[in-house]
Scaffold this motif. Structure first.
Motif, PDB file in Angstrom:
ATOM      1  N   ILE A 124      66.066  15.897  22.800  1.00 54.31           N
ATOM      2  CA  ILE A 124      66.067  14.698  21.960  1.00 54.31           C
ATOM      3  C   ILE A 124      64.727  14.465  21.271  1.00 54.31           C
ATOM      4  O   ILE A 124      64.655  13.715  20.293  1.00 54.31           O
ATOM      5  N   ILE A 125      63.662  15.125  21.729  1.00 56.65           N
ATOM      6  CA  ILE A 125      62.360  14.975  21.085  1.00 56.65           C
ATOM      7  C   ILE A 125      62.149  16.023  20.002  1.00 56.65           C
ATOM      8  O   ILE A 125      61.737  15.712  18.876  1.00 56.65           O
ATOM      9  N   PHE A 126      62.446  17.283  20.314  1.00 61.87           N
ATOM     10  CA  PHE A 126      62.082  18.378  19.413  1.00 61.87           C
ATOM     11  C   PHE A 126      63.188  18.813  18.462  1.00 61.87           C
ATOM     12  O   PHE A 126      62.898  19.227  17.340  1.00 61.87           O
ATOM     13  N   VAL A 131      72.322  18.633  10.110  1.00 63.61           N
ATOM     14  CA  VAL A 131      71.838  19.826  10.823  1.00 63.61           C
ATOM     15  C   VAL A 131      71.743  19.535  12.318  1.00 63.61           C
ATOM     16  O   VAL A 131      72.143  20.358  13.153  1.00 63.61           O
ATOM     17  N   PHE A 132      71.239  18.345  12.670  1.00 68.15           N
ATOM     18  CA  PHE A 132      71.165  17.964  14.083  1.00 68.15           C
ATOM     19  C   PHE A 132      72.555  17.925  14.707  1.00 68.15           C
ATOM     20  O   PHE A 132      72.760  18.375  15.841  1.00 68.15           O
ATOM     21  N   GLY A 133      73.524  17.389  13.970  1.00 63.71           N
ATOM     22  CA  GLY A 133      74.893  17.338  14.475  1.00 63.71           C
ATOM     23  C   GLY A 133      75.462  18.719  14.718  1.00 63.71           C
ATOM     24  O   GLY A 133      76.141  18.954  15.737  1.00 63.71           O
ATOM     25  N   VAL A 134      75.194  19.655  13.809  1.00 66.07           N
ATOM     26  CA  VAL A 134      75.677  21.031  13.979  1.00 66.07           C
ATOM     27  C   VAL A 134      75.033  21.679  15.196  1.00 66.07           C
ATOM     28  O   VAL A 134      75.710  22.337  16.003  1.00 66.07           O
ATOM     29  N   LEU A 135      73.723  21.480  15.357  1.00 67.33           N
ATOM     30  CA  LEU A 135      73.027  22.054  16.514  1.00 67.33           C
ATOM     31  C   LEU A 135      73.563  21.464  17.817  1.00 67.33           C
ATOM     32  O   LEU A 135      73.752  22.185  18.805  1.00 67.33           O
ATOM     33  N   LEU A 136      73.807  20.166  17.816  1.00 63.03           N
ATOM     34  CA  LEU A 136      74.355  19.520  19.009  1.00 63.03           C
ATOM     35  C   LEU A 136      75.749  20.062  19.318  1.00 63.03           C
ATOM     36  O   LEU A 136      76.072  20.346  20.484  1.00 63.03           O
ATOM     37  N   PHE A 137      76.572  20.226  18.288  1.00 64.85           N
ATOM     38  CA  PHE A 137      77.917  20.765  18.493  1.00 64.85           C
ATOM     39  C   PHE A 137      77.860  22.165  19.089  1.00 64.85           C
ATOM     40  O   PHE A 137      78.625  22.499  20.003  1.00 64.85           O
ATOM     41  N   LEU A 138      76.944  22.991  18.593  1.00 65.28           N
ATOM     42  CA  LEU A 138      76.818  24.357  19.105  1.00 65.28           C
ATOM     43  C   LEU A 138      76.420  24.361  20.572  1.00 65.28           C
ATOM     44  O   LEU A 138      76.950  25.144  21.371  1.00 65.28           O
ATOM     45  N   ILE A 165      49.997  17.395  20.210  1.00 65.65           N
ATOM     46  CA  ILE A 165      50.914  18.114  21.094  1.00 65.65           C
ATOM     47  C   ILE A 165      50.864  17.518  22.494  1.00 65.65           C
ATOM     48  O   ILE A 165      51.894  17.401  23.172  1.00 65.65           O
ATOM     49  N   ILE A 166      49.674  17.118  22.932  1.00 68.50           N
ATOM     50  CA  ILE A 166      49.552  16.468  24.248  1.00 68.50           C
ATOM     51  C   ILE A 166      50.347  15.171  24.261  1.00 68.50           C
ATOM     52  O   ILE A 166      51.027  14.849  25.241  1.00 68.50           O
ATOM     53  N   PHE A 167      50.271  14.425  23.157  1.00 67.43           N
ATOM     54  CA  PHE A 167      51.052  13.179  23.054  1.00 67.43           C
ATOM     55  C   PHE A 167      52.551  13.481  23.145  1.00 67.43           C
ATOM     56  O   PHE A 167      53.300  12.775  23.842  1.00 67.43           O
ATOM     57  N   GLN A 168      53.007  14.515  22.452  1.00 71.43           N
ATOM     58  CA  GLN A 168      54.425  14.883  22.507  1.00 71.43           C
ATOM     59  C   GLN A 168      54.831  15.304  23.915  1.00 71.43           C
ATOM     60  O   GLN A 168      55.934  14.980  24.371  1.00 71.43           O
ATOM     61  N   MET A 169      53.945  16.008  24.604  1.00 74.07           N
ATOM     62  CA  MET A 169      54.244  16.415  25.981  1.00 74.07           C
ATOM     63  C   MET A 169      54.318  15.201  26.910  1.00 74.07           C
ATOM     64  O   MET A 169      55.123  15.167  27.839  1.00 74.07           O
ATOM     65  N   THR A 170      53.468  14.209  26.638  1.00 74.81           N
ATOM     66  CA  THR A 170      53.516  12.975  27.429  1.00 74.81           C
ATOM     67  C   THR A 170      54.845  12.269  27.219  1.00 74.81           C
ATOM     68  O   THR A 170      55.483  11.810  28.176  1.00 74.81           O
ATOM     69  N   MET A 171      55.286  12.191  25.961  1.00 74.20           N
ATOM     70  CA  MET A 171      56.573  11.561  25.675  1.00 74.20           C
ATOM     71  C   MET A 171      57.726  12.378  26.266  1.00 74.20           C
ATOM     72  O   MET A 171      58.755  11.812  26.662  1.00 74.20           O
TER      73      MET A 171
END
Length: 337
Positions: free
Chosen positions: A287-289, A305-312, A47-53
């Motif tokens: 864009i990360i999560f 699913v990502f496309g639908v979430l982005l559209f919303l 999680i620390i690595f993800q927070m760094t990114m």
């Protein structure tokens, strides 16, 4: 007019946003800073690595925000500047033996020069034509990094392994946690400098060019200088982000800096709010999560699913996180009354 142009064109101008919405209130800033400082103490290394990114991509999105939201120039080539910064740090660390912290300003200066020079021929282009020119740069960069001429330094298609630094002065913290705090300090410093830049004379020149290039020129603004300067500053910050990314991931390879990364950064800017610097971290989180969330919903249809979430998100809040912040500020103001 393309969909991307409509999103950018319809977004409120940076200088039209109230100053409190332009950055963040003091109380909100302190809360966010405290959360970022304390969170690593209670989570695992991954999680620390993800927070760094999250912070690193936030820097890259912020750089694009200065270019597109500040000066009104489209760019789909940020992945190229990110790659140059990443390889600069990696080569200096592994081939020259330079301290990782010293490689970052060098990466920033090299990318600033690269962006400034690239901005010269791009002066005659605008809108989608400039976007296509930068798109070509992003497509070409991975192939250039694979050339045999550079292979001794870049490692060719196999890339380079980068050594993750230990905490200095014998501090009793792990590598991941130290790198996170190191990245956090750099991110805060660049964010403050960017806010001051947009409020300075140069920042006002950027925004004058964005709003009306002919009127800006009539008022005495050196359009050519400030447009190339915006490219240089954006590329420089992106280069620092790339250097940090190379150190965090511990590996650089040409296929890690494709056009997909450039589009992701542009997407992060739109979701965070074009021209609103605090939204850069929100766009970075998206864009990360969100791709991970989409994959958790359906591994086989994660892209759909990502496309639908982005559209919303774009449909409900077309101006991104900035719109949410402004609505929240208005609601708080009404409650106080």
């Amino acid at each position: 007019m393309s969909a991307v142009e409509e999103v950018v064109t319809e977004a409120p101008a940076v200088d039209a946003v109230p100053k409190r919405a332009m950055t963040l209130g003091l109380g909100t800033s302190l809360v966010v800073l405290a959360a970022l400082a304390l969170a690593p103490l209670f989570v695992k290394n991954f999680i620390i690595f993800q927070m760094t990114m999250l912070l690193i991509y936030g820097l890259a999105v912020l750089a694009l925000n200065i270019l597109t939201g500040g000066s009104g120039q489209f760019s789909l080539g940020q992945s190229a500047f990110y790659a140059v910064g990443a390889y600069t740090s990696a080569i200096l660390m592994e081939h020259v033996g330079m301290n990782y912290a010293l490689t970052l300003p060098i990466a920033g200066v090299i990318c600033f020069a690269f962006g400034f020079v690239f901005g010269q021929p791009a002066l005659r282009l605008s809108g989608v034509y400039l976007a296509l020119a930068t798109f070509a740069l992003a497509v070409a960069m991975p192939q250039l990094l694979k050339l045999g001429f550079f292979e001794h330094w870049t490692g060719g298609v196999q890339g380079l392994v980068v050594t993750k630094p230990d905490a200095p002065f014998g501090l009793p913290i792990g590598q991941d946690m130290w790198l996170y705090y190191f990245t956090l300090v750099i991110t805060i410093g660049i964010y403050i400098a960017s806010v001051n830049l947009l409020r300075s004379r140069s920042g006002r020149a950027f925004m004058a060019i964005r709003d009306n290039e002919i009127a800006a020129s009539a008022m005495g603004v050196d359009v050519a200088l400030y447009k190339t300067l915006a490219f240089g500053v954006s590329a420089g910050i992106t280069g620092v982000a790339g250097g940090l990314g190379a150190i965090a991931v511990q590996f650089v390879a040409p296929d890690g800096y494709t056009i997909t990364l450039a589009i992701s950064l542009f997407l992060g800017m739109v979701v965070g709010g074009v021209g609103w610097l605090p939204g850069s971290i929100v766009g970075s989180a998206f864009i990360i999560f969100v791709p991970n969330i989409a994959e958790g919903i359906s591994k086989g249809l994660s892209g759909a699913v990502f496309g639908v979430l982005l559209f919303l998100v774009i449909f409900l809040v077309p101006h991104g996180a900035r719109q949410v912040a402004m609505v929240a500020q208005q609601l708080i103001g009404k409650l106080k009354r």
